[in-house]
Design a protein around this motif. Structure first.
Motif, PDB file in Angstrom:
ATOM      1  N   TYR A   1       8.743 102.273 -20.610  1.00  0.00           N
ATOM      2  CA  TYR A   1       8.776 101.071 -19.774  1.00  0.00           C
ATOM      3  C   TYR A   1       8.516  99.837 -20.641  1.00  0.00           C
ATOM      4  O   TYR A   1       9.229  98.839 -20.549  1.00  0.00           O
ATOM      5  CB  TYR A   1       7.737 101.159 -18.644  1.00  0.00           C
ATOM      6  N   GLY A   2       7.500  99.890 -21.471  1.00  0.00           N
ATOM      7  CA  GLY A   2       7.178  98.768 -22.338  1.00  0.00           C
ATOM      8  C   GLY A   2       8.279  98.462 -23.340  1.00  0.00           C
ATOM      9  O   GLY A   2       8.635  97.307 -23.562  1.00  0.00           O
ATOM     10  N   LEU A   3       8.839  99.510 -23.909  1.00  0.00           N
ATOM     11  CA  LEU A   3       9.872  99.346 -24.923  1.00  0.00           C
ATOM     12  C   LEU A   3      11.195  98.857 -24.336  1.00  0.00           C
ATOM     13  O   LEU A   3      11.837  97.970 -24.887  1.00  0.00           O
ATOM     14  CB  LEU A   3      10.092 100.673 -25.663  1.00  0.00           C
ATOM     15  N   LEU A   4      11.581  99.440 -23.215  1.00  0.00           N
ATOM     16  CA  LEU A   4      12.912  99.167 -22.671  1.00  0.00           C
ATOM     17  C   LEU A   4      12.964  98.068 -21.610  1.00  0.00           C
ATOM     18  O   LEU A   4      14.010  97.455 -21.418  1.00  0.00           O
ATOM     19  CB  LEU A   4      13.504 100.454 -22.081  1.00  0.00           C
ATOM     20  N   ILE A   5      11.865  97.845 -20.908  1.00  0.00           N
ATOM     21  CA  ILE A   5      11.896  96.888 -19.799  1.00  0.00           C
ATOM     22  C   ILE A   5      10.935  95.722 -20.028  1.00  0.00           C
ATOM     23  O   ILE A   5      11.349  94.575 -20.140  1.00  0.00           O
ATOM     24  CB  ILE A   5      11.589  97.591 -18.462  1.00  0.00           C
ATOM     25  N   SER A   6       9.656  96.022 -20.082  1.00  0.00           N
ATOM     26  CA  SER A   6       8.647  94.966 -20.143  1.00  0.00           C
ATOM     27  C   SER A   6       8.770  94.092 -21.387  1.00  0.00           C
ATOM     28  O   SER A   6       8.747  92.864 -21.291  1.00  0.00           O
ATOM     29  CB  SER A   6       7.247  95.582 -20.077  1.00  0.00           C
ATOM     30  N   GLY A   7       8.876  94.724 -22.533  1.00  0.00           N
ATOM     31  CA  GLY A   7       8.971  93.951 -23.784  1.00  0.00           C
ATOM     32  C   GLY A   7      10.158  93.003 -23.801  1.00  0.00           C
ATOM     33  O   GLY A   7       9.991  91.791 -23.970  1.00  0.00           O
ATOM     34  N   PRO A   8      11.368  93.522 -23.604  1.00  0.00           N
ATOM     35  CA  PRO A   8      12.526  92.622 -23.614  1.00  0.00           C
ATOM     36  C   PRO A   8      12.471  91.553 -22.513  1.00  0.00           C
ATOM     37  O   PRO A   8      12.828  90.395 -22.756  1.00  0.00           O
ATOM     38  CB  PRO A   8      13.714  93.563 -23.394  1.00  0.00           C
ATOM     39  N   LEU A   9      12.019  91.929 -21.323  1.00  0.00           N
ATOM     40  CA  LEU A   9      11.947  90.955 -20.228  1.00  0.00           C
ATOM     41  C   LEU A   9      10.935  89.852 -20.540  1.00  0.00           C
ATOM     42  O   LEU A   9      11.214  88.667 -20.333  1.00  0.00           O
ATOM     43  CB  LEU A   9      11.598  91.653 -18.911  1.00  0.00           C
ATOM     44  N   ASN A  10       9.770  90.236 -21.057  1.00  0.00           N
ATOM     45  CA  ASN A  10       8.767  89.241 -21.464  1.00  0.00           C
ATOM     46  C   ASN A  10       9.351  88.269 -22.483  1.00  0.00           C
ATOM     47  O   ASN A  10       9.221  87.055 -22.336  1.00  0.00           O
ATOM     48  CB  ASN A  10       7.547  89.937 -22.087  1.00  0.00           C
ATOM     49  N   HIS A  11       9.947  88.817 -23.519  1.00  0.00           N
ATOM     50  CA  HIS A  11      10.505  87.966 -24.575  1.00  0.00           C
ATOM     51  C   HIS A  11      11.599  87.053 -24.028  1.00  0.00           C
ATOM     52  O   HIS A  11      11.646  85.863 -24.363  1.00  0.00           O
ATOM     53  CB  HIS A  11      11.029  88.808 -25.736  1.00  0.00           C
ATOM     54  N   PHE A  12      12.464  87.585 -23.186  1.00  0.00           N
ATOM     55  CA  PHE A  12      13.547  86.800 -22.606  1.00  0.00           C
ATOM     56  C   PHE A  12      12.996  85.642 -21.763  1.00  0.00           C
ATOM     57  O   PHE A  12      13.418  84.487 -21.927  1.00  0.00           O
ATOM     58  CB  PHE A  12      14.441  87.716 -21.754  1.00  0.00           C
ATOM     59  N   LEU A  13      12.045  85.941 -20.879  1.00  0.00           N
ATOM     60  CA  LEU A  13      11.502  84.895 -19.995  1.00  0.00           C
ATOM     61  C   LEU A  13      10.730  83.834 -20.779  1.00  0.00           C
ATOM     62  O   LEU A  13      10.856  82.630 -20.503  1.00  0.00           O
ATOM     63  CB  LEU A  13      10.619  85.524 -18.910  1.00  0.00           C
ATOM     64  N   TYR A  14       9.940  84.257 -21.745  1.00  0.00           N
ATOM     65  CA  TYR A  14       9.181  83.279 -22.530  1.00  0.00           C
ATOM     66  C   TYR A  14      10.073  82.497 -23.478  1.00  0.00           C
ATOM     67  O   TYR A  14       9.785  81.348 -23.801  1.00  0.00           O
ATOM     68  CB  TYR A  14       7.997  83.935 -23.251  1.00  0.00           C
ATOM     69  N   GLU A  15      11.169  83.098 -23.909  1.00  0.00           N
ATOM     70  CA  GLU A  15      12.130  82.353 -24.730  1.00  0.00           C
ATOM     71  C   GLU A  15      12.746  81.222 -23.914  1.00  0.00           C
ATOM     72  O   GLU A  15      12.898  80.097 -24.397  1.00  0.00           O
ATOM     73  CB  GLU A  15      13.218  83.296 -25.257  1.00  0.00           C
ATOM     74  N   ILE A  16      13.090  81.511 -22.667  1.00  0.00           N
ATOM     75  CA  ILE A  16      13.609  80.464 -21.775  1.00  0.00           C
ATOM     76  C   ILE A  16      12.560  79.373 -21.575  1.00  0.00           C
ATOM     77  O   ILE A  16      12.856  78.179 -21.680  1.00  0.00           O
ATOM     78  CB  ILE A  16      14.040  81.057 -20.419  1.00  0.00           C
ATOM     79  N   LEU A  17      11.312  79.788 -21.311  1.00  0.00           N
ATOM     80  CA  LEU A  17      10.230  78.810 -21.118  1.00  0.00           C
ATOM     81  C   LEU A  17      10.053  77.952 -22.362  1.00  0.00           C
ATOM     82  O   LEU A  17       9.908  76.727 -22.268  1.00  0.00           O
ATOM     83  CB  LEU A  17       8.922  79.532 -20.784  1.00  0.00           C
ATOM     84  N   ASN A  18      10.067  78.573 -23.533  1.00  0.00           N
ATOM     85  CA  ASN A  18       9.905  77.818 -24.781  1.00  0.00           C
ATOM     86  C   ASN A  18      11.051  76.836 -24.984  1.00  0.00           C
ATOM     87  O   ASN A  18      10.841  75.723 -25.481  1.00  0.00           O
ATOM     88  CB  ASN A  18       9.797  78.768 -25.971  1.00  0.00           C
ATOM     89  N   LYS A  19      12.255  77.221 -24.595  1.00  0.00           N
ATOM     90  CA  LYS A  19      13.392  76.302 -24.711  1.00  0.00           C
ATOM     91  C   LYS A  19      13.252  75.130 -23.747  1.00  0.00           C
ATOM     92  O   LYS A  19      13.581  73.995 -24.093  1.00  0.00           O
ATOM     93  CB  LYS A  19      14.709  77.033 -24.464  1.00  0.00           C
ATOM     94  N   VAL A  20      12.771  75.404 -22.541  1.00  0.00           N
ATOM     95  CA  VAL A  20      12.585  74.337 -21.550  1.00  0.00           C
ATOM     96  C   VAL A  20      11.576  73.310 -22.058  1.00  0.00           C
ATOM     97  O   VAL A  20      11.758  72.101 -21.887  1.00  0.00           O
ATOM     98  CB  VAL A  20      12.133  74.914 -20.189  1.00  0.00           C
ATOM     99  N   PHE A  21      10.512  73.790 -22.697  1.00  0.00           N
ATOM    100  CA  PHE A  21       9.456  72.881 -23.148  1.00  0.00           C
ATOM    101  C   PHE A  21       9.534  72.560 -24.641  1.00  0.00           C
ATOM    102  O   PHE A  21       8.620  71.937 -25.191  1.00  0.00           O
ATOM    103  CB  PHE A  21       8.080  73.462 -22.793  1.00  0.00           C
ATOM    104  N   ALA A  22      10.601  72.956 -25.300  1.00  0.00           N
ATOM    105  CA  ALA A  22      10.752  72.687 -26.735  1.00  0.00           C
ATOM    106  C   ALA A  22      10.817  71.186 -26.997  1.00  0.00           C
ATOM    107  O   ALA A  22      11.419  70.425 -26.251  1.00  0.00           O
ATOM    108  CB  ALA A  22      12.019  73.353 -27.261  1.00  0.00           C
ATOM    109  N   GLY A  23      10.173  70.785 -28.065  1.00  0.00           N
ATOM    110  CA  GLY A  23      10.229  69.390 -28.486  1.00  0.00           C
ATOM    111  C   GLY A  23       9.317  68.457 -27.705  1.00  0.00           C
ATOM    112  O   GLY A  23       9.242  67.274 -28.010  1.00  0.00           O
ATOM    113  N   ARG A  24       8.631  68.983 -26.719  1.00  0.00           N
ATOM    114  CA  ARG A  24       7.714  68.138 -25.952  1.00  0.00           C
ATOM    115  C   ARG A  24       6.351  68.129 -26.640  1.00  0.00           C
ATOM    116  O   ARG A  24       5.915  69.126 -27.197  1.00  0.00           O
ATOM    117  CB  ARG A  24       7.565  68.658 -24.526  1.00  0.00           C
ATOM    118  N   ALA A  25       5.711  67.004 -26.558  1.00  0.00           N
ATOM    119  CA  ALA A  25       4.383  66.880 -27.160  1.00  0.00           C
ATOM    120  C   ALA A  25       3.396  67.789 -26.423  1.00  0.00           C
ATOM    121  O   ALA A  25       3.572  68.091 -25.245  1.00  0.00           O
ATOM    122  CB  ALA A  25       3.917  65.433 -27.086  1.00  0.00           C
ATOM    123  N   LYS A  26       2.362  68.220 -27.147  1.00  0.00           N
ATOM    124  CA  LYS A  26       1.339  69.068 -26.526  1.00  0.00           C
ATOM    125  C   LYS A  26       0.341  68.211 -25.744  1.00  0.00           C
ATOM    126  O   LYS A  26      -0.837  68.160 -26.059  1.00  0.00           O
ATOM    127  CB  LYS A  26       0.625  69.905 -27.572  1.00  0.00           C
TER     128      LYS A  26
END
Length: 141
Positions: free
Chosen positions: A4-29
């Motif tokens: 589950y972690g290898l095939l579902i949770s890991g890829p899904l986590n990375h995919f969702l957080y990659e989208i989040l990082n792109k949405v907030f990329a370049g914004r000041a902290k």
């Protein structure tokens, strides 16, 4: 669970957080951007991850119909979300301030694993206690 972690949770986590990082990329902290990031994590990402987790656990536990899996998710999601909403904003605030976005997913997974193990253990202890109490009540009659 490893699959589950290898095939579902890991890829899904990375995919969702990659989208989040792109949405907030370049914004000041700034405090506002940290708040918006944490809000997005708790309103969008966490419910998706928790729903998938509960559904996968239901299937692993033997549920085979979509209706039964949906019933398990419906019965347990709100309680799981309440815990997430109490615990994870602090974890996410720490990550936003102290960690680069690249390591957020492994950090969140480690924290979730720790809390998941604790809550699963507590649930199993309560179930065993209830079973013992029921067995004791059955013997007393």
């Amino acid at each position: 669970f490893a699959l589950y972690g290898l095939l579902i949770s890991g890829p899904l986590n990375h995919f969702l957080y990659e989208i989040l990082n792109k949405v907030f990329a370049g914004r000041a902290k700034t405090k506002l951007n940290m708040f918006l990031t944490i809000l997005a994590q708790n309103v969008v990402i966490s419910p998706i991850l928790n729903t998938v987790f509960l559904a996968a656990n239901a299937v692993i536990a033997g549920e085979r119909s979509v209706e039964r899996v949906a019933a398990v998710v419906k019965a347990r999601l709100l309680g799981m979300m309440k815990v997430s909403w109490v615990v994870f904003p602090c974890v996410q605030l720490f990550a936003a301030k102290a960690l680069p976005p690249l390591v957020w997913v492994p950090f969140f997974n480690a924290v979730a694993f720790t809390f998941g193990t604790y809550f699963n253990t507590q649930g199993k202890i309560r179930a065993l206690q209830a079973k013992r109490a029921q067995e004791k009540d059955g013997k007393d009659e």
